[in-house]
Design a protein around this motif. Structure first.
Motif, PDB file in Angstrom:
ATOM      1  N   ILE A 116      13.019 -27.324  44.454  1.00  0.00           N
ATOM      2  CA  ILE A 116      11.959 -27.426  43.455  1.00  0.00           C
ATOM      3  C   ILE A 116      10.640 -27.633  44.191  1.00  0.00           C
ATOM      4  N   ILE A 117       9.685 -26.738  43.939  1.00  0.00           N
ATOM      5  CA  ILE A 117       8.394 -26.853  44.604  1.00  0.00           C
ATOM      6  C   ILE A 117       7.460 -27.713  43.776  1.00  0.00           C
ATOM      7  N   LEU A 118       7.589 -27.595  42.454  1.00  0.00           N
ATOM      8  CA  LEU A 118       6.590 -28.192  41.582  1.00  0.00           C
ATOM      9  C   LEU A 118       7.161 -28.367  40.183  1.00  0.00           C
ATOM     10  N   HIS A 119       6.752 -29.448  39.490  1.00  0.00           N
ATOM     11  CA  HIS A 119       7.107 -29.618  38.085  1.00  0.00           C
ATOM     12  C   HIS A 119       5.917 -30.259  37.409  1.00  0.00           C
ATOM     13  N   GLU A 120       5.190 -29.464  36.615  1.00  0.00           N
ATOM     14  CA  GLU A 120       3.906 -29.942  36.126  1.00  0.00           C
ATOM     15  C   GLU A 120       3.592 -29.410  34.747  1.00  0.00           C
ATOM     16  N   ASP A 121       2.667 -30.088  34.080  1.00  0.00           N
ATOM     17  CA  ASP A 121       2.170 -29.626  32.788  1.00  0.00           C
ATOM     18  C   ASP A 121       1.351 -28.352  33.001  1.00  0.00           C
ATOM     19  N   ALA A 122       1.597 -27.347  32.181  1.00  0.00           N
ATOM     20  CA  ALA A 122       0.976 -26.041  32.400  1.00  0.00           C
ATOM     21  C   ALA A 122      -0.549 -26.075  32.270  1.00  0.00           C
ATOM     22  N   GLU A 123      -1.024 -26.703  31.214  1.00  0.00           N
ATOM     23  CA  GLU A 123      -2.480 -26.732  30.992  1.00  0.00           C
ATOM     24  C   GLU A 123      -3.172 -27.560  32.081  1.00  0.00           C
ATOM     25  N   LYS A 124      -2.509 -28.623  32.530  1.00  0.00           N
ATOM     26  CA  LYS A 124      -3.078 -29.471  33.580  1.00  0.00           C
ATOM     27  C   LYS A 124      -3.257 -28.652  34.852  1.00  0.00           C
ATOM     28  N   LEU A 125      -2.237 -27.847  35.180  1.00  0.00           N
ATOM     29  CA  LEU A 125      -2.320 -26.987  36.350  1.00  0.00           C
ATOM     30  C   LEU A 125      -3.492 -26.011  36.235  1.00  0.00           C
ATOM     31  N   ARG A 126      -3.615 -25.441  35.037  1.00  0.00           N
ATOM     32  CA  ARG A 126      -4.683 -24.460  34.830  1.00  0.00           C
ATOM     33  C   ARG A 126      -6.047 -25.100  35.016  1.00  0.00           C
ATOM     34  N   SER A 127      -6.236 -26.310  34.461  1.00  0.00           N
ATOM     35  CA  SER A 127      -7.569 -26.924  34.576  1.00  0.00           C
ATOM     36  C   SER A 127      -7.826 -27.394  35.997  1.00  0.00           C
ATOM     37  N   GLU A 128      -6.764 -27.789  36.717  1.00  0.00           N
ATOM     38  CA  GLU A 128      -6.953 -28.229  38.106  1.00  0.00           C
ATOM     39  C   GLU A 128      -7.342 -27.076  39.010  1.00  0.00           C
ATOM     40  N   LYS A 129      -6.674 -25.928  38.806  1.00  0.00           N
ATOM     41  CA  LYS A 129      -6.860 -24.840  39.757  1.00  0.00           C
ATOM     42  C   LYS A 129      -7.679 -23.679  39.232  1.00  0.00           C
ATOM     43  N   ASN A 130      -7.962 -23.676  37.934  1.00  0.00           N
ATOM     44  CA  ASN A 130      -8.683 -22.551  37.332  1.00  0.00           C
ATOM     45  C   ASN A 130      -8.012 -21.216  37.642  1.00  0.00           C
ATOM     46  N   MET A 131      -6.710 -21.228  37.639  1.00  0.00           N
ATOM     47  CA  MET A 131      -5.963 -19.996  37.885  1.00  0.00           C
ATOM     48  C   MET A 131      -4.831 -19.937  36.876  1.00  0.00           C
ATOM     49  N   SER A 132      -4.304 -18.712  36.693  1.00  0.00           N
ATOM     50  CA  SER A 132      -3.146 -18.603  35.811  1.00  0.00           C
ATOM     51  C   SER A 132      -1.929 -19.146  36.543  1.00  0.00           C
ATOM     52  N   ILE A 133      -0.920 -19.549  35.772  1.00  0.00           N
ATOM     53  CA  ILE A 133       0.309 -20.085  36.358  1.00  0.00           C
ATOM     54  C   ILE A 133       0.902 -19.061  37.321  1.00  0.00           C
ATOM     55  N   ASN A 134       0.825 -17.799  36.923  1.00  0.00           N
ATOM     56  CA  ASN A 134       1.340 -16.718  37.753  1.00  0.00           C
ATOM     57  C   ASN A 134       0.675 -16.718  39.128  1.00  0.00           C
ATOM     58  N   ASP A 135      -0.664 -16.839  39.131  1.00  0.00           N
ATOM     59  CA  ASP A 135      -1.387 -16.842  40.403  1.00  0.00           C
ATOM     60  C   ASP A 135      -1.099 -18.104  41.206  1.00  0.00           C
ATOM     61  N   ILE A 136      -1.006 -19.233  40.523  1.00  0.00           N
ATOM     62  CA  ILE A 136      -0.701 -20.489  41.214  1.00  0.00           C
ATOM     63  C   ILE A 136       0.657 -20.364  41.900  1.00  0.00           C
ATOM     64  N   PHE A 137       1.598 -19.766  41.196  1.00  0.00           N
ATOM     65  CA  PHE A 137       2.941 -19.612  41.751  1.00  0.00           C
ATOM     66  C   PHE A 137       2.933 -18.745  42.995  1.00  0.00           C
ATOM     67  N   LYS A 138       2.195 -17.626  42.895  1.00  0.00           N
ATOM     68  CA  LYS A 138       2.117 -16.718  44.052  1.00  0.00           C
ATOM     69  C   LYS A 138       1.504 -17.448  45.243  1.00  0.00           C
ATOM     70  N   GLU A 139       0.501 -18.284  44.935  1.00  0.00           N
ATOM     71  CA  GLU A 139      -0.171 -19.027  45.993  1.00  0.00           C
ATOM     72  C   GLU A 139       0.772 -20.025  46.650  1.00  0.00           C
ATOM     73  N   GLU A 140       1.527 -20.753  45.824  1.00  0.00           N
ATOM     74  CA  GLU A 140       2.491 -21.731  46.338  1.00  0.00           C
ATOM     75  C   GLU A 140       3.521 -21.079  47.235  1.00  0.00           C
ATOM     76  N   LEU A 141       3.979 -19.907  46.810  1.00  0.00           N
ATOM     77  CA  LEU A 141       4.998 -19.196  47.574  1.00  0.00           C
ATOM     78  C   LEU A 141       4.430 -18.727  48.896  1.00  0.00           C
ATOM     79  N   GLN A 142       3.171 -18.268  48.840  1.00  0.00           N
ATOM     80  CA  GLN A 142       2.499 -17.792  50.048  1.00  0.00           C
ATOM     81  C   GLN A 142       2.378 -18.936  51.053  1.00  0.00           C
ATOM     82  N   CYS A 143       2.057 -20.150  50.535  1.00  0.00           N
ATOM     83  CA  CYS A 143       1.954 -21.331  51.397  1.00  0.00           C
ATOM     84  C   CYS A 143       3.259 -21.568  52.134  1.00  0.00           C
TER      85      CYS A 143
END
Lengths: 115, 235, 274
Positions: free
Chosen positions: B204-231
């Motif tokens: 498990i990489i992450l378990h978070e509230d969806a809207e909270k993630l969006r406001s923190e990163k200003n990205m869609s969940i899809n993009d955040i996920f791609k970024e996490e995987l890239q990391c």
């Protein structure tokens, strides 16, 4: 209503409802669509819509009657107040952005006049 | 109140570690997305939740009890395949569900199927692929369960059906039950999720509230996920 | 719960088997009609070859159907378990809130019912073929009396004990097949092939164990059979039949229980759906 997944959806919903209020959509009938209706129409989680409504309520823009639904506040100044707030925010955003590009206020005013 | 709780859950297949010390707490009343690429361990985790696979080590509790007969009563599971006998009439299949699941709502099922314009007096095999999937979903959603587990409900589904399925999920959502949706198609489903769980290669990489993630990163969940995987790839 | 499971298992197994029953009946009736038409008629004299060939074809088809009914029934029984529990349908079957052992027992009961039913249907079809008039019942009575005289046992008792022995034998065979398939599904590739291999292995193991038991009891059996030598033919025959049937039934019952328990364990803890 279009929204993107890049910003919190509930904030976008709030903005759209405010825009609708400003455009006079709720003058004749101040009843807002139900949380479920919007959720289905936009394919969004009902909790997200609920969050938007709760936020609007805390901003004193709408009120909720149990078992009846949510309604826009019957306030004569509401539309003007919201319009001004939105104008302030958006203009500030725009000016900040133009400043980043190095464009000053005079250039902006002339540009707008020519549009 | 955590309705699904895992502690150091591991599953080993020979040399492959399908699940690697998974610690999760999923709370009641949420629509949770289990997001990850193919082979990340989503289906393994779901099988363990449904007691059709045993973990190698670690523990899992469903509503405070170990997976078993009692947990099967409160979980309604939509697998990622055709799990119905196609030789049976749809009405017989509905009766099968009624016979073995106490919380099955017969009227709701017939109502949903009539909305889909699906006749119930015909054999399942006469239906189109899209309608077969709708029938499966209708049966699963007609149960009044505490937990609904949907494994890839929209993969391989045409856009019209996909919209229909998402609408059906939203319509049938009730705050007393939990929805766990697993998928690799994050873009299409992220707007209906309360919380997201990112899983990759069994962890498990992450378990978070969806809207909270969006406001923190200003990205869609899809993009955040791609970024996490890239990391992870760059590590 | 068990009754409901049996209902669905029966439905699925009987589905296409009933078609074969009907075909068998139609063939039986056709043979009888042809017999009426051709027997003692001028047609037979005019076209001897044609009638012989035609009748022979019908009879061949009939015996083919008899074999097919029994083989196809077995096929559907095995298929029901494999498909419903170990393949994609297993995602539903294994998630209904019921103990796995009930799923196995319901399959056993449904399979046994249909296998015995097929046997009886075949028996009735053959009897129907033999039936010319009511005299066939007289010949049956004669067989029954002769049996009674020679063996010293009422034919009804004999049929009864044979029936029970057949049921237990069917149960044990099916339980071995189910165990074999459950072991086969443990591997990820060539499941059916492994199932067949496991089936053969289990069969060999059982035969070996039985052989050991037989050897260890051989002296006791010798004494037992020796004591019967002194008795009249009738009493001895009866005793032998009862002895064989009871021993076979007990062995089959034990096999059924052990295999079912093992299969249940595998389904509960080692299920490996694709």
């Amino acid at each position: 209503m279009q929204f993107n997944n890049k910003q919190p959806i509930y904030m976008q919903i709030i903005e759209y409802i405010i825009i609708d209020i400003i455009n006079g959509k709720y003058i004749d009938n101040n009843k807002l669509p139900s949380v479920r209706e919007i959720a289905l129409a936009l394919q969004v989680n009902p909790n997200t819509i609920q969050k938007a409504y709760t936020e609007l309520e805390s901003l004193d823009i709408i009120y909720t009657k149990r078992n009846s639904g949510s309604f826009v506040k019957d306030d004569n100044n509401l539309i003007n107040k919201l319009k001004k707030e939105l104008l302030d925010n958006k203009t500030k955003e725009y000016l900040d952005y133009m400043e980043k590009l190095g464009i000053n206020k005079e250039e902006i005013i002339n540009y707008i006049k020519e549009m | 109140m955590a309705i699904i709780e895992t502690e150091n859950l591991c599953k080993q297949y020979g040399k492959t570690q399908a699940l690697h010390f998974v610690n999760l707490k999923i709370n009641e009343g949420k629509i949770v997305g289990l997001l990850g690429p193919n082979g990340s361990g989503k289906t393994t985790l779901i099988k363990i939740i449904n007691n059709i696979l045993q973990p190698t080590s670690g523990s899992i509790l469903i509503d405070g009890i170990e997976p078993g007969i009692k947990s099967k009563e409160i979980i309604s599971y939509l697998p990622d395949c055709n799990f119905l006998n196609e030789e049976m009439k749809i009405s017989s299949i509905i009766n099968y569900f009624k016979d073995f699941f106490k919380n099955f709502d017969l009227n709701k099922c017939y109502y949903l199927l009539s909305q889909m314009n699906v006749r119930t007096d015909v054999k399942l095999k006469t239906l189109s692929k899209g309608n077969k999937e709708r029938v499966q979903l209708a049966l699963i959603l007609s149960r009044d369960a505490k937990i609904y587990v949907l494994d890839e409900p929209i993969a391989g589904v045409d856009p019209i059906n996909r919209d229909f399925i998402l609408k059906l999920i939203i319509e049938n959502y009730n705050p007393d039950s939990t929805l766990l949706i697993s998928t690799h198609l994050i873009q299409d489903i992220e707007s209906i999720l309360d919380e997201v769980i990112f899983i990759n290669e069994g962890s498990i990489i992450l378990h978070e509230d969806a809207e909270k993630l969006r406001s923190e990163k200003n990205m869609s969940i899809n993009d955040i996920f791609k970024e996490e995987l890239q990391c992870l790839v760059n590590l | 719960m068990l009754g409901k499971l049996i209902k669905y298992d029966l439905r699925d197994i009987l589905k296409n088997v009933v078609v074969l029953y009907v075909i068998g009946l139609l063939l039986s009736i056709s043979i009888k009609i042809c017999d009426r038409l051709f027997f003692n008629s001028s047609f037979r004299e005019s076209f001897p070859t044609l009638t012989t060939v035609f009748t022979a074809t019908l009879f061949t088809a009939f015996f083919f159907i008899i074999a097919a009914i029994n083989l196809y029934t077995l096929f559907r029984c095995v298929r029901r378990f494999y498909r419903n529990v170990l393949c994609q349908e297993g995602y539903l079957t294994n998630t209904i809130p019921i103990k796995k052992v009930f799923i196995i027992i319901s399959n056993l009961i449904a399979s046994t019912i249909v296998l015995m039913l097929s046997l009886m249907v075949c028996f009735l079809l053959i009897l129907f073929l033999q039936y010319h008039d009511y005299t066939v019942f007289d010949s049956l009575k004669n067989i029954a009396n002769g049996f009674n005289k020679e063996i010293g046992m009422s034919i009804y008792n004999f049929i009864g004990i044979m029936f029970i022995t057949s049921i237990l034998s069917t149960l044990s065979s099916m339980s071995i097949i189910y165990l074999a398939f459950s072991l086969g599904q443990l591997s990820n590739h060539n499941r059916v092939l492994f199932s067949i291999l496991y089936g053969i292995l289990i069969y060999i193991v059982i035969q070996f164990i039985l052989l050991l038991i037989l050897l260890s009891f051989s002296s006791h059996l010798d004494t037992l059979f020796a004591s019967w030598e002194a008795l009249s033919d009738q009493v001895a025959s009866t005793r032998i039949i009862y002895f064989m049937c009871i021993v076979s039934s007990i062995i089959n019952a034990i096999i059924t229980i052990v295999c079912t328990a093992l299969t249940s364990r595998i389904l509960e803890r080692k299920l490996n759906l694709e």
